[in-house]
Every structure is written in C-alpha cells, then in structure tokens.
Design a protein around this motif. Structure first.
Motif, PDB file in Angstrom:
ATOM      1  N   MET A   1      23.883  45.999  28.404  1.00  0.00           N
ATOM      2  CA  MET A   1      24.589  47.059  29.136  1.00  0.00           C
ATOM      3  C   MET A   1      25.685  46.415  29.969  1.00  0.00           C
ATOM      4  SD  MET A   1      21.472  49.557  30.363  1.00  0.00           S
ATOM      5  CE  MET A   1      20.632  48.273  31.319  1.00  0.00           C
ATOM      6  N   ASP A   2      26.906  46.900  29.812  1.00  0.00           N
ATOM      7  CA  ASP A   2      28.001  46.328  30.578  1.00  0.00           C
ATOM      8  C   ASP A   2      28.867  47.446  31.129  1.00  0.00           C
ATOM      9  OD1 ASP A   2      28.732  46.398  27.576  1.00  0.00           O
ATOM     10  OD2 ASP A   2      30.666  46.361  28.592  1.00  0.00           O
ATOM     11  N   GLY A   3      29.557  47.139  32.229  1.00  0.00           N
ATOM     12  CA  GLY A   3      30.439  48.101  32.864  1.00  0.00           C
ATOM     13  C   GLY A   3      31.601  47.390  33.519  1.00  0.00           C
ATOM     14  N   ARG A   4      32.674  48.131  33.740  1.00  0.00           N
ATOM     15  CA  ARG A   4      33.879  47.548  34.345  1.00  0.00           C
ATOM     16  C   ARG A   4      34.531  48.577  35.247  1.00  0.00           C
ATOM     17  NH1 ARG A   4      39.385  46.389  32.927  1.00  0.00           N
ATOM     18  NH2 ARG A   4      39.988  44.230  33.402  1.00  0.00           N
ATOM     19  N   ALA A   5      35.015  48.137  36.400  1.00  0.00           N
ATOM     20  CA  ALA A   5      35.658  49.049  37.346  1.00  0.00           C
ATOM     21  C   ALA A   5      36.667  48.283  38.180  1.00  0.00           C
ATOM     22  CB  ALA A   5      34.623  49.724  38.241  1.00  0.00           C
ATOM     23  N   VAL A   6      37.627  49.023  38.740  1.00  0.00           N
ATOM     24  CA  VAL A   6      38.606  48.447  39.658  1.00  0.00           C
ATOM     25  C   VAL A   6      38.594  49.246  40.946  1.00  0.00           C
ATOM     26  CG1 VAL A   6      40.067  47.564  37.815  1.00  0.00           C
ATOM     27  CG2 VAL A   6      40.516  49.833  38.744  1.00  0.00           C
ATOM     28  N   ALA A   7      38.924  48.575  42.058  1.00  0.00           N
ATOM     29  CA  ALA A   7      39.014  49.222  43.358  1.00  0.00           C
ATOM     30  C   ALA A   7      40.184  48.626  44.117  1.00  0.00           C
ATOM     31  CB  ALA A   7      37.723  49.045  44.151  1.00  0.00           C
ATOM     32  N   PRO A   8      40.941  49.458  44.850  1.00  0.00           N
ATOM     33  CA  PRO A   8      42.117  48.951  45.552  1.00  0.00           C
ATOM     34  C   PRO A   8      41.780  48.317  46.905  1.00  0.00           C
ATOM     35  CG  PRO A   8      41.971  51.325  45.827  1.00  0.00           C
ATOM     36  CD  PRO A   8      40.858  50.922  44.898  1.00  0.00           C
ATOM     37  N   ALA A   9      42.713  47.502  47.355  1.00  0.00           N
ATOM     38  CA  ALA A   9      42.670  46.947  48.704  1.00  0.00           C
ATOM     39  C   ALA A   9      42.982  48.049  49.712  1.00  0.00           C
ATOM     40  CB  ALA A   9      43.682  45.809  48.816  1.00  0.00           C
ATOM     41  N   ALA A  10      43.031  47.686  50.977  1.00  0.00           N
ATOM     42  CA  ALA A  10      43.337  48.671  52.012  1.00  0.00           C
ATOM     43  C   ALA A  10      43.981  47.990  53.212  1.00  0.00           C
ATOM     44  CB  ALA A  10      42.064  49.415  52.455  1.00  0.00           C
ATOM     45  N   GLY A  11      44.694  48.796  53.990  1.00  0.00           N
ATOM     46  CA  GLY A  11      45.282  48.354  55.246  1.00  0.00           C
ATOM     47  C   GLY A  11      44.703  49.157  56.394  1.00  0.00           C
TER      48      GLY A  11
END
Length: 284
Positions: A1-11
C-alpha cells in the motif's frame, strides 16, 4: 500500500508563542511525502531527501498515529522531498507532517473520508509527541492543510477563522537556521498585550497591519533585526518575521514587492518570490 501527497509552506501573521492564538497563510512552496505501508514491517523508517542526517521522528510519528487511527497499525517507510528550507520559519515541519498524514491516509484508501482539519490535528499531535513544537503549531498546520489564511487557538486546536487571501509573497531566508522548539517563551510572553491587539486586527480582517505589528513585536522578543521590516514597510501590505525566524516574509502586489526584492537581494541568504496558495494539502 502506497500513497503520495503534497502540502504547502506557510508564513506568519500572528505568532502563537505569546498567547496561544496564532495566524498563518499558505504559500506556494511544497513538501512532498511518499508513504509505503507494509503490514509485516516492525517500525516506520523515515528519510528526508538531500538531508541524510535529518531528524525523521516527526514524519515517522505521523505515519504511526495515522495508521493507528484509520488502519491496522501498519508500519513501513516515509520519504519527504521539500522545496521549503528546514528550520527557517517557513513551516517546513507543519508541511511535512500534513503531507505525511495525507499520504498515509491515501495509502490506507481513506484520504477522501477524513476531514482535512482533522488530518491537520493528527500532524499537530505528532509534532507535540516528537517534541518539535512549543505551541503545537495548529495555526501553521491549518493554513498548510486548508490553504488560504487561518486564525487558530492553539491551546484548543480550534479553528477561529479561515479566509482566502491573494498576495504575492517575498521571503528572505538568511543562511542560519533556528528551531522553534528552542524559543524563549518568557520573552514572547512579555509582548502578549501586543499579540492580543494583533489577534483583534486579524479577526477583523486587517491582515497586513496585524502581520506588521506581529513582526515588530517578534523581532523585539527575539532580539532580531528590524531593518528587513523597515525596508519593506513603505511598499508591502504586510511584513513580519515568520515564526521564530530566521526568515522574513512580505506580502503585497507584484509591483510593491518588486521595490522590496532588490533591497533583500543584497542580504546574505536566499530571496524567493512566490504567491499565496488558496488550496492546501492534496494527494497526488
């Protein structure tokens, strides 16, 4: 089972160290997490691309907590790749936690069934247990996970406000690094009256003024230079030390930030011109 995701930085709009209430906004720099689950694995193995000696306890804890909550306590491996500099005040830890939680949910096949704000709370819990945050950083985590700008009560992991913002973003990151877990909380408590006023401004939608007041107070509390703020003030909508630094972030129109960029380019380190992100973390 594999998964992939992205999340942004923040200020940062409001630093939560002083009162527990904080505010942050998502910016267009991403952390990507790839999770491979194996029911026969004994533990979780973490890796940060390009940083073989990096502490991986946060992302490993994210996988463990997420599989405990939504799976069968599977273990396996997690790898993060980042456009966000580590320990620079641009919320790389929150982005990594969000991407890892969402990638784990993706591997379990339940990513669309879990509310994004609850997924962010899992990452916050992992950050507290891994000892990489003082406040829990729900402000940073919620902005990264949901996109736009958020105001939160980090003592309750409560979302007080979530709005879209549309700014160009200029970030200057000096060469040095600073970990938020090392912050002198007593120094921040001395600027709590200012933080309370910044909170009022943010909740009233006066984000630029809130951000600038926060920046001046944070620099005073941490004995950081105010020159980068003063260089941006005549042009930017708002400017602040981001988190506990060392990065500074200014927001405004492209024309306004074009006035600031040459000034910050003269400083050692890296200057990035990017945008706010209306969308937050997502599977890929």
């Amino acid at each position: 089972m594999d998964g992939r995701a992205v999340a942004p930085a923040a200020g940062t709009v409001l630093n939560a160290f002083a009162t527990g209430v904080g505010s942050a906004f998502a910016i267009d720099l991403d952390v990507t997490a790839t999770v491979d689950l194996d029911a026969d694995a004994d533990d979780v193995r973490g890796e940060v691309a390009g940083h073989p000696d990096a502490d991986t306890s946060l992302v490993e804890r994210c996988v463990a907590l997420t599989t405990d909550a939504y799976g069968e306590s599977e273990r396996g491996s997690v790898r993060t790749d980042s456009d966000v500099p580590l320990a620079a005040g641009l919320k790389s830890s929150s982005a990594a936690a969000n991407a890892t939680v969402l990638a784990t949910l993706d591997a379990l096949g339940v990513a669309e069934e879990v509310a994004r704000v609850d997924a962010a709370r899992l990452g916050v819990q992992a950050a507290r247990e891994a000892g990489v945050t003082v406040t829990g950083a729900f402000d940073d985590a919620s902005a990264s996970m949901l996109g736009g700008l958020t105001v939160t009560d980090n003592t309750e992991d409560a979302l007080l406000l979530h709005e879209d913002v549309d700014w160009r973003v200029l970030a200057w990151t000096p060469p040095e690094r600073f970990f938020s877990a090392d912050v002198d909380l007593e120094a921040f408590r001395r600027v709590a009256p200012v933080a309370e006023h910044v909170e009022e401004l943010a909740l009233a939608g006066r984000y630029g003024m809130a951000m600038t007041m926060n920046g001046l107070a944070a620099c005073a509390a941490l004995d950081r230079p105010t020159d980068p703020l003063l260089e941006a003030l005549p042009h930017a909508t708002g400017v602040s030390l981001s988190g506990s630094g060392p990065s500074y972030v200014a927001v405004g129109t492209e024309a306004a930030l074009a006035e600031v960029k040459p000034l910050w380019d003269e400083r050692p380190g890296t200057v990035r011109l990017t945008t706010t992100r209306p969308d937050g973390a997502r599977t890929t």
